[in-house]
Design a protein around this motif. Structure first.
Motif, mmCIF file in Angstrom:
data_model
loop_
_atom_site.group_PDB
_atom_site.id
_atom_site.type_symbol
_atom_site.label_atom_id
_atom_site.label_comp_id
_atom_site.label_asym_id
_atom_site.label_seq_id
_atom_site.Cartn_x
_atom_site.Cartn_y
_atom_site.Cartn_z
ATOM 1 N N ALA A 72 0.833 -1.201 0.000
ATOM 2 C CA ALA A 72 0.000 0.000 0.000
ATOM 3 C C ALA A 72 0.870 1.255 0.000
ATOM 4 O O ALA A 72 0.563 2.243 -0.696
ATOM 5 N N VAL A 73 1.938 1.221 0.781
ATOM 6 C CA VAL A 73 2.866 2.358 0.812
ATOM 7 C C VAL A 73 3.530 2.538 -0.547
ATOM 8 O O VAL A 73 3.716 3.665 -1.024
ATOM 9 N N LEU A 74 3.883 1.456 -1.209
ATOM 10 C CA LEU A 74 4.526 1.531 -2.515
ATOM 11 C C LEU A 74 3.575 2.092 -3.572
ATOM 12 O O LEU A 74 3.985 2.866 -4.437
ATOM 13 N N TRP A 75 2.315 1.705 -3.513
ATOM 14 C CA TRP A 75 1.328 2.282 -4.435
ATOM 15 C C TRP A 75 1.157 3.776 -4.177
ATOM 16 O O TRP A 75 1.022 4.575 -5.123
ATOM 17 N N LEU A 76 1.172 4.154 -2.912
ATOM 18 C CA LEU A 76 1.098 5.573 -2.570
ATOM 19 C C LEU A 76 2.297 6.318 -3.145
ATOM 20 O O LEU A 76 2.165 7.439 -3.648
ATOM 21 N N ALA A 77 3.473 5.688 -3.081
ATOM 22 C CA ALA A 77 4.684 6.309 -3.627
ATOM 23 C C ALA A 77 4.550 6.527 -5.126
ATOM 24 O O ALA A 77 4.925 7.585 -5.652
ATOM 25 N N LEU A 78 4.030 5.528 -5.838
ATOM 26 C CA LEU A 78 3.847 5.671 -7.287
ATOM 27 C C LEU A 78 2.914 6.835 -7.598
ATOM 28 O O LEU A 78 3.195 7.645 -8.496
ATOM 29 N N LEU A 79 1.824 6.922 -6.856
ATOM 30 C CA LEU A 79 0.894 8.036 -7.047
ATOM 31 C C LEU A 79 1.579 9.368 -6.758
ATOM 32 O O LEU A 79 1.409 10.354 -7.500
ATOM 33 N N VAL A 116 8.362 11.342 0.304
ATOM 34 C CA VAL A 116 9.593 10.972 -0.393
ATOM 35 C C VAL A 116 10.397 9.960 0.417
ATOM 36 O O VAL A 116 10.835 8.921 -0.103
ATOM 37 N N LEU A 117 10.608 10.254 1.676
ATOM 38 C CA LEU A 117 11.541 9.484 2.494
ATOM 39 C C LEU A 117 10.978 8.158 2.990
ATOM 40 O O LEU A 117 11.669 7.128 2.958
ATOM 41 N N VAL A 118 9.752 8.185 3.470
ATOM 42 C CA VAL A 118 9.185 6.971 4.060
ATOM 43 C C VAL A 118 9.047 5.833 3.042
ATOM 44 O O VAL A 118 9.487 4.707 3.299
ATOM 45 N N PRO A 119 8.460 6.080 1.854
ATOM 46 C CA PRO A 119 8.380 4.978 0.881
ATOM 47 C C PRO A 119 9.738 4.478 0.418
ATOM 48 O O PRO A 119 9.873 3.303 0.058
ATOM 49 N N ALA A 159 13.738 3.331 -5.604
ATOM 50 C CA ALA A 159 13.576 2.143 -4.757
ATOM 51 C C ALA A 159 12.121 1.698 -4.621
ATOM 52 O O ALA A 159 11.801 0.522 -4.865
ATOM 53 N N PRO A 160 11.197 2.596 -4.229
ATOM 54 C CA PRO A 160 9.819 2.120 -4.065
ATOM 55 C C PRO A 160 9.166 1.746 -5.390
ATOM 56 O O PRO A 160 8.374 0.793 -5.443
ATOM 57 N N VAL A 161 9.483 2.454 -6.460
ATOM 58 C CA VAL A 161 8.867 2.161 -7.755
ATOM 59 C C VAL A 161 9.342 0.811 -8.274
ATOM 60 O O VAL A 161 8.540 -0.012 -8.742
ATOM 61 N N PHE A 162 10.643 0.545 -8.207
ATOM 62 C CA PHE A 162 11.156 -0.745 -8.678
ATOM 63 C C PHE A 162 10.624 -1.881 -7.814
ATOM 64 O O PHE A 162 10.275 -2.953 -8.333
ATOM 65 N N ALA A 163 10.560 -1.658 -6.501
ATOM 66 C CA ALA A 163 10.027 -2.687 -5.605
ATOM 67 C C ALA A 163 8.590 -3.030 -5.970
ATOM 68 O O ALA A 163 8.193 -4.201 -5.984
#
Length: 279
Positions: free
Chosen positions: A76-83, A115-118, A261-265
């Motif tokens: 869920a955090v990674l999807w938030l990062a993409l958004l 930016v930092l958390v994801p 990092a979050p996008v590739f993950a």
């Protein structure tokens, strides 16, 4: 200056390699959390929090948020990062227009969390996961690969930009970046992905997907760099700090990685190459 940069790099490189390859998952989480917390201290300044108590307080708040993510769905955090990075594209593209909507200290501080958390979640999600791609199954190599995407994109952009960089990418944000640099960096990332696929005996379909995933990640890494440049330009500062002699601050070194990092993950999770439960 060059001597200082080299000495700093010679100190940082073994520390980074040791943190990635020789720490257990908990140690890796603490190691990356320390880096993110230092980045938060710098982001506080970019947010407009100039006094040390406020900057330390912001960094501490980010550390608390990281600790509180133990029971939160990493995906869920990674999807938030993409958004979030999609939103960042619009912010960077329109700058300086629209800065009145995000220029307050509170909003810029909130941007730092996004930016930092994801970024921390993405790295630790990869570290904790089970990975399978071709003959590769070492998730530590995946983390190294994400770093390589960032490094290769930056190196490719540098040389292509110097050779062909006439059309500027975002002159109001980062005058030194060019479209030629972007294409050169993406070309280098594509070569990296093909080479990695060959090394692990990936199938043709896997190789094609890795190229696409790497290109998307490389493109987003450019956005991470541009976002930090935009914040520094708005704040009127050159570097995020002087923590790293000759290199500026932590954020100046990890700005692209925070996006990559979050996008590739997320991408490799959706492709089924990475499987894991919680962070």
């Amino acid at each position: 200056m060059l001597k200082t940069r080299i000495i700093t790099a010679l100190i940082l490189a073994p520390a980074a390699i040791g943190g990635i390859f020789f720490l257990p998952p908990t140690g890796f989480a603490l190691f990356t959390a320390a880096i993110i917390t230092l980045g938060a201290w710098e982001w506080a300044n970019m947010s407009g929090l100039e006094h040390q108590p406020a900057r330390i307080g912001y960094a501490a708040a980010v550390a608390v948020v990281l600790y509180g993510l133990v029971d939160v769905s990493a995906v869920a955090v990674l999807w938030l990062a993409l958004l979030w990075w999609c939103v960042c594209f619009l912010l960077v593209r329109s700058y300086p227009a629209g800065s009145e909507r995000w220029g307050s200290v509170f909003v810029r501080a909130l941007m730092g969390l996004l930016v930092l958390v994801p970024a921390w979640v993405g790295l630790n999600y990869i570290r904790a996961g089970g990975f399978h791609f071709g003959d590769a199954s070492n998730n530590l190599l995946v983390i190294l690969y994400v770093f390589c995407i960032v490094w290769v994109a930056d190196i490719g952009a540098y040389f292509a930009g110097r050779a062909f960089g006439k059309a500027k990418l975002a002159p109001r944000v980062s005058p030194g970046k060019s479209w030629a640099g972007v294409w050169g960096g993406l070309f280098a990332v594509g070569v990296l992905a093909l080479a990695a696929s060959v090394l692990v005996s990936a199938s043709v379909s896997e190789a094609a997907l890795l190229v696409v995933a790497s290109l998307v990640t490389g493109l987003v890494s450019v956005l991470g760099d541009l976002l930090e440049s935009m914040l520094k330009r708005f704040r009127g500062i050159k570097d995020s700090s002087q923590l790293l002699p000759g290199h500026g601050g932590i954020m100046d070194r990890i700005d692209s990685l925070t996006a990559a990092a979050p996008v590739f993950a997320l991408i490799i999770t959706q492709l089924g190459w990475l499987t894991v439960g919680q962070v």
